[in-house]
Design an enzyme around this catalytic site. Structure first.
Site, PDB file in Angstrom:
ATOM      1  N   HIS A   1       0.893  -1.337   0.231  1.00 14.03           N
ATOM      2  CA  HIS A   1      -0.021  -0.114  -0.134  1.00 14.03           C
ATOM      3  C   HIS A   1       0.920   1.541   0.268  1.00 14.03           C
ATOM      4  O   HIS A   1       1.723   1.476   0.689  1.00 14.03           O
ATOM      5  CB  HIS A   1      -0.997   0.287   1.234  1.00 14.03           C
TER       6      HIS A   1
ATOM      7  N   ASP B   1     -15.930   1.931   7.233  1.00 15.35           N
ATOM      8  CA  ASP B   1     -14.511   3.306   7.131  1.00 15.35           C
ATOM      9  C   ASP B   1     -14.907   4.043   5.520  1.00 15.35           C
ATOM     10  O   ASP B   1     -15.421   5.389   5.672  1.00 15.35           O
ATOM     11  CB  ASP B   1     -13.480   1.897   6.640  1.00 15.35           C
TER      12      ASP B   1
ATOM     13  N   ARG C   1     -15.538  11.702   8.587  1.00 14.18           N
ATOM     14  CA  ARG C   1     -14.536  12.900   8.766  1.00 14.18           C
ATOM     15  C   ARG C   1     -14.133  13.976   7.931  1.00 14.18           C
ATOM     16  O   ARG C   1     -13.798  15.273   8.279  1.00 14.18           O
ATOM     17  CB  ARG C   1     -13.053  12.095   8.566  1.00 14.18           C
TER      18      ARG C   1
ATOM     19  N   SER D   1      -7.991   3.496   8.977  1.00 16.53           N
ATOM     20  CA  SER D   1      -9.244   3.403   7.637  1.00 16.53           C
ATOM     21  C   SER D   1      -8.401   3.149   6.547  1.00 16.53           C
ATOM     22  O   SER D   1      -9.139   2.032   5.621  1.00 16.53           O
ATOM     23  CB  SER D   1      -8.892   4.721   7.234  1.00 16.53           C
TER      24      SER D   1
ATOM     25  N   LYS E   1      -9.218  -1.648   5.086  1.00  9.35           N
ATOM     26  CA  LYS E   1      -9.382  -1.885   3.872  1.00  9.35           C
ATOM     27  C   LYS E   1      -8.848  -3.166   3.830  1.00  9.35           C
ATOM     28  O   LYS E   1      -8.792  -4.087   2.766  1.00  9.35           O
ATOM     29  CB  LYS E   1      -9.793  -1.422   2.564  1.00  9.35           C
TER      30      LYS E   1
END
Lengths: 433, 433
Positions: free
Chosen positions: B82, B161, B168, B183, B187
């Site tokens: 990621h 989320d 948010r 967050s 995922k």
């Protein structure tokens, strides 16, 4: 304007402008700023605080969210008093007629009991027939006719405060001085007053138990009012033990009448006179606080204050003969005694458990919709510093049913601490702001 | 449990327990905890922060709010990568096929462009026919068949989320490291992975521009993953200038293929190989990082990585011949040059305005619903430290219409600073966590 940008500004410690706060409050009313944005903003305010300018602007926007009464047609400076709430605090019923008798127009909008504290409206409603919900027209007419009027908050007054209060309650954002101050002041400023005397309580039976918090609240409210062009005065007073001897609804009316007859308990009479004298001075009906005090004491002595109370009770639909004959007021079915466990002095007397006991028995509310029992009460026989013999009565509890009597008894018993040595008695009025 | 008590606990700096956080997340899903309570809680979290234990518990609750994919049927340790987002960052398209070619199953769930940064899904969709929305069944099948799969977040993955992110965004509570980390990780943990390699960007073109913030985010994500039983590794890498020379969607696919052919730009190849090597090491396909690097370089040299990309493109409905023939990809109608204003060195090249220019031209989104133009691009001809003559091409802008060309030109021009002396070139990889 975007709400998220204003939340970010406050989150980062910035200062919101008056137009920004007005826009946010308007958005709360018309739902263009959703509650989830307001609650984030509220938490950011708890975190970062608000400047006096911001608090005043928020207050002003909340005031303008509803009707602002115009009392210009009534001559003289209109002055109200607000107390942050205590136990046995029935000064409103005493000082409003006194100030009115001295010539101060007193447009008083009061609240109901909250938590462990009593509310002026609940006390007034123990008088048979007394109506606290007047139209704005009636409100003006009674004020003009009696020199005082005693009502509850109408739906037209500061509706934004109602929405915000519910939101704060659900989001743990109640305990922030700027928000508390704005909530109180927005309602007061909608009444059409020229000045306000604040009785900010501190100690065990107050919502703000720490002196520094009480002082900050007093200063913040005075700053808001002055910025918005009002005369302001705050007394910080002790709320460690209940005021006077009577705690409950009808029994507090009885004690108030006793004060206006000249035979009330000293602490209660002194505080009521002091607050009334500040109102008289603020309204320019005297040129010094000493002169104002003298006028107030005279209004008790010559019966003119009691006459004013009689007048306003009648004007608002109440039975004025109930003021002379306590048996016309709701009375509890029976009384239960709490006696001293040992001989000595009342070394400590805590107001909070006494208040909790009366609420438990039905004198106050768990929830907004609860029904009130105006008859139940706690009557103190001994107060701080008094000498007691073991077995002597400390207090009685007046009840209509025994449902939660044991809990109430325990609370009242625990409120008293008997000591060998007499305690020192602190002054009732700590500071003037 | 009452939400208001949990908000108060966090407001006062307390630590929420795993059951409390699970209850709050469940309440967000079934609306028993209204959004206005959650937004107050979010602001209290921004204020007070969260411990690693709290952040892990929040992440776990968010992961469990939806489907958690079970990939146990596929042998080997499943590893994903990621990136926190950058400009010209197409490493996913390069490293996923490399790691797969070395034998690491790579179940990759990517995102779309956000702000000034590009998104892997948008780049993939510039390949004609390529589908990023697969069912969970297809997802497993493609992974099994190709050794990798490249999809977008499905509605079943971490739905809490999605709700929280929108909240948010509206309440200025985006920029809190525990919330960002939870967050991302919620995922990723729903994908069925055993380990995750993080590329946490820092610098001008990153969301976290300060090194200390990037490091805290990297540490927080690693802590969450490890607490929840995952293998974790984070590289903190510079995102000051774009990675490689190509910024846009289809043009980044072309540059990725060039890397897999062995003639990609050095910075991009090096970072892709380094991240792939970490995945290989994590999946126990090598016993040292040096060995892992060697395996990755070989997968480029022998064409096996490119073969994997071809395989997955075909499996997901895309036209694999587009990888060999760039003219089958969307191309801009014309190119406009940006030339050097003076002779010297590229002393600074800022990624953010380059990214902003491509978004302006249609490569990214202003809003979630905007349509993407896959053809538009910025191609750099010079990068940090390169020598240039006045009038020489610094970059070209590829456009389909000239609507916002002037703004884009200005941004690209301003991204370059020409200096007399050559700048020092900082290392790309700053730290491993």
């Amino acid at each position: 304007m975007r709400a998220v940008d204003l939340i970010r500004k406050k989150r980062d410690g910035g200062e919101l402008t008056a137009p920004e706060l007005a826009w946010l409050v308007a958005g709360l009313r018309d739902k263009s700023v959703p509650e989830y944005q307001w609650s984030a903003l509220l938490m950011a305010i708890v975190w970062r605080g608000m400047t006096d300018a911001e608090t005043a602007a928020l207050t002003d926007a909340m005031t303008r969210s509803g009707e602002v009464v115009n009392l210009n047609g009534i001559p003289g400076l209109k002055v109200d008093k607000h107390s942050t709430g205590g136990v046995g605090d029935k000064t409103s019923l005493i000082l409003a007629p006194i100030a009115a008798a001295v010539g101060v127009p007193v447009p008083m909008v009061s609240g109901r009991g909250l938590g462990h504290t009593g509310g002026t409206l609940d006390k007034l409603e123990s008088i048979p027939g007394f109506r606290v919900n007047l139209s704005l027209d009636e409100y003006k007419r009674v004020l003009e006719h009696c020199g005082l009027v005693l009502i509850g908050q109408t739906a037209e007054i500061a509706p934004a405060d109602k929405i915000l209060y519910a939101l704060r309650d659900a989001t743990a954002t109640v305990e922030a001085v700027p928000l508390i101050a704005a909530s109180i002041m927005s309602k007061k400023l909608a009444e059409g007053i020229d000045g306000l005397v604040l009785d900010v309580k501190t100690g065990d039976g107050a919502f703000m138990q720490a002196y520094s918090d009480s002082k900050l609240l007093a200063e913040t409210m005075c700053a808001i009012g002055r910025r918005l062009g009002k005369r302001m005065r705050a007394l910080i007073t002790r709320m460690d033990q209940p005021l006077g001897y009577a705690v409950g609804n009808s029994v507090e009316v009885v004690e108030s009448v006793a004060c206006l007859r000249g035979d009330g308990p000293e602490d209660l009479v002194d505080l009521s006179v002091e607050l009334a004298a500040e109102m008289v001075l603020m309204a320019e009906k005297a040129s010094s606080i000493e002169e104002a005090r003298g006028l107030c004491r005279r209004a008790i002595a010559d019966g003119s204050a009691l006459e004013r109370l009689r007048l306003v009770v009648e004007a608002q639909g109440g039975d004025p003969t109930a003021l002379d004959d306590p048996e016309r007021l709701p009375c509890p079915a029976r009384h239960v005694e709490v006696v001293a466990p040992s001989t000595g002095y009342v070394g400590r007397l805590r107001a909070r458990p006494i208040g909790q006991a009366t609420v438990l028995l039905g004198a106050g509310r768990d929830r907004v919709v609860s029904q009130i029992d105006h008859a139940v009460n706690v009557i103190l026989f001994k107060k701080l510093g008094d000498h007691v013999h073991a077995g002597e009565t400390l207090a009685t509890i007046g009840i209509n049913n025994a449902a939660r009597l044991d809990e109430a008894l325990q609370l009242v018993r625990d409120a008293f601490t008997i000591t060998r040595e007499p305690p020192s008695i602190p002054p009732l009025i700590l500071e003037r702001i």
